[in-house]
Design an enzyme around this catalytic site. Sequence first.
Site, short mmCIF file in Angstrom:
data_model
loop_
_atom_site.label_atom_id
_atom_site.label_comp_id
_atom_site.label_asym_id
_atom_site.label_seq_id
_atom_site.Cartn_x
_atom_site.Cartn_y
_atom_site.Cartn_z
N ASP A 194 0.85 -1.21 0.00
CA ASP A 194 0.00 0.00 0.00
C ASP A 194 0.88 1.25 0.00
OD1 ASP A 194 -2.61 -1.36 0.28
OD2 ASP A 194 -1.76 -2.01 2.18
N THR A 222 -0.21 -9.89 -10.48
CA THR A 222 -0.98 -10.05 -9.24
C THR A 222 -2.41 -9.56 -9.46
OG1 THR A 222 -0.63 -7.87 -8.25
CG2 THR A 222 1.16 -9.49 -7.98
N LYS A 223 -3.27 -9.86 -8.51
CA LYS A 223 -4.67 -9.44 -8.59
C LYS A 223 -4.75 -7.92 -8.62
CE LYS A 223 -9.23 -9.89 -7.07
NZ LYS A 223 -9.76 -10.15 -5.74
C1 LIG Z 1 -2.30 -3.31 -2.36
S1 LIG Z 1 -2.50 -4.88 -1.64
C2 LIG Z 1 -1.55 -5.92 -2.76
C3 LIG Z 1 -1.92 -7.39 -2.60
C4 LIG Z 1 -1.17 -8.34 -3.54
N1 LIG Z 1 0.27 -8.33 -3.27
C5 LIG Z 1 -1.44 -8.00 -4.98
O1 LIG Z 1 -0.55 -7.43 -5.63
O2 LIG Z 1 -2.55 -8.30 -5.45
C6 LIG Z 1 -1.45 -4.81 -0.21
C7 LIG Z 1 -1.73 -5.95 0.78
O3 LIG Z 1 -0.78 -5.91 1.84
C8 LIG Z 1 -1.44 -6.25 3.04
N2 LIG Z 1 -0.63 -5.69 4.13
C9 LIG Z 1 -0.35 -4.38 4.34
N3 LIG Z 1 0.46 -4.25 5.40
C10 LIG Z 1 0.72 -5.49 5.86
C11 LIG Z 1 1.49 -5.98 6.93
N4 LIG Z 1 2.17 -5.17 7.74
N5 LIG Z 1 1.53 -7.32 7.14
C12 LIG Z 1 0.84 -8.16 6.32
N6 LIG Z 1 0.10 -7.74 5.27
C13 LIG Z 1 0.03 -6.42 5.05
C14 LIG Z 1 -2.81 -5.64 2.90
O4 LIG Z 1 -3.76 -6.25 3.76
C15 LIG Z 1 -3.10 -5.89 1.42
O5 LIG Z 1 -3.76 -7.12 1.23
#
Ligand SMILES: C[S@@+](CC[C@H](N)C(=O)[O-])C[C@H]1O[C@@H](n2cnc3c(N)ncnc32)[C@H](O)[C@@H]1O
Length: 258
Positions: free
Chosen positions: A154, A235-236
């Site tokens: 994020d 990725t999704k």
């Molecule tokens: C923008 S999404 C991208 C998801 C995936 N990598 C994709 O490209 O489809 C970022 C993901 O990171 C997770 N996330 C953010 N901070 C995190 C943390 N400290 N530990 C584990 N997951 C985390 C969020 O819940 C979210 O699902």
Amino acid sequence: MDAVNDAANHSAEPAPGPRPEGGHRLYPRVTSFRMRRGAISPARQDSWDEMWPRIGKDVADEKLDADAWFGRSAPVVVEIGCGTGTATAAMAQAEPEFNLIGIEVYKPGLAQLVQRIERDKIENIRLLRGDAVDVLENMIAPESLTGVRVFFPDPWPKARHHKRRLLQPETFALIASRLIPGGVLHVATDHADYAEWIGLYGNAETQLIGMNEPTGGDPEAYRNKAPIGFERPITKFENKGLRAGSAITEFIWGKIES
Ligand SMILES: C[S@@+](CC[C@H](N)C(=O)[O-])C[C@H]1O[C@@H](n2cnc3c(N)ncnc32)[C@H](O)[C@@H]1O
């Protein structure tokens, strides 16, 4: 002030208020994520109930014995923020020689991946539910990971939220400490400002050396020697085209070999 803590402030206290389901440990402090709710279908819940005790763990003060958990000894590659796991599943099927661990805080995302793992009978994925910083600090032994992947973390675009970004200098140091010498950190982002930030702090981490152009390295010198591939599935998040037209930057570093 926002009731948040940042990924760099590892000793921050949890926000006051009622504990979410699963106890405080799953959300010990708000770091790079906000708590998101989402429904899980009955079929996914059935799959979760069946599979989670074997392939999933909640973050805890318990050093991980990956060989025992996977039932075999193989190089371990961690993916931080695996979301719904579209890419995780694809990588597991393409890389049967690795033990892949996905770390994610968002249960509905994990539940989608659990159902896919069950449906496709994928044997080489295990899942950790919790804050990746907490997981890396408390469950993963130093110099135990062959690879760490962070795909589309994020970006927290507002300046006052930059402290929430997962990839702080401290997180780079933590990730690097968990890599074996020669192990690889692969990060991808489509956010120009976050890309600049990632390049700045990642390149400043003295345990890492650049292995591709954005990290100041020559990929041809490393591509065939690195223990994990430099390619990755879409990725999704990428597929949703949320920020269509944005350039994607891939960062590849290696842990220095002393
Ligand atoms: C923008 S999404 C991208 C998801 C995936 N990598 C994709 O490209 O489809 C970022 C993901 O990171 C997770 N996330 C953010 N901070 C995190 C943390 N400290 N530990 C584990 N997951 C985390 C969020 O819940 C979210 O699902």
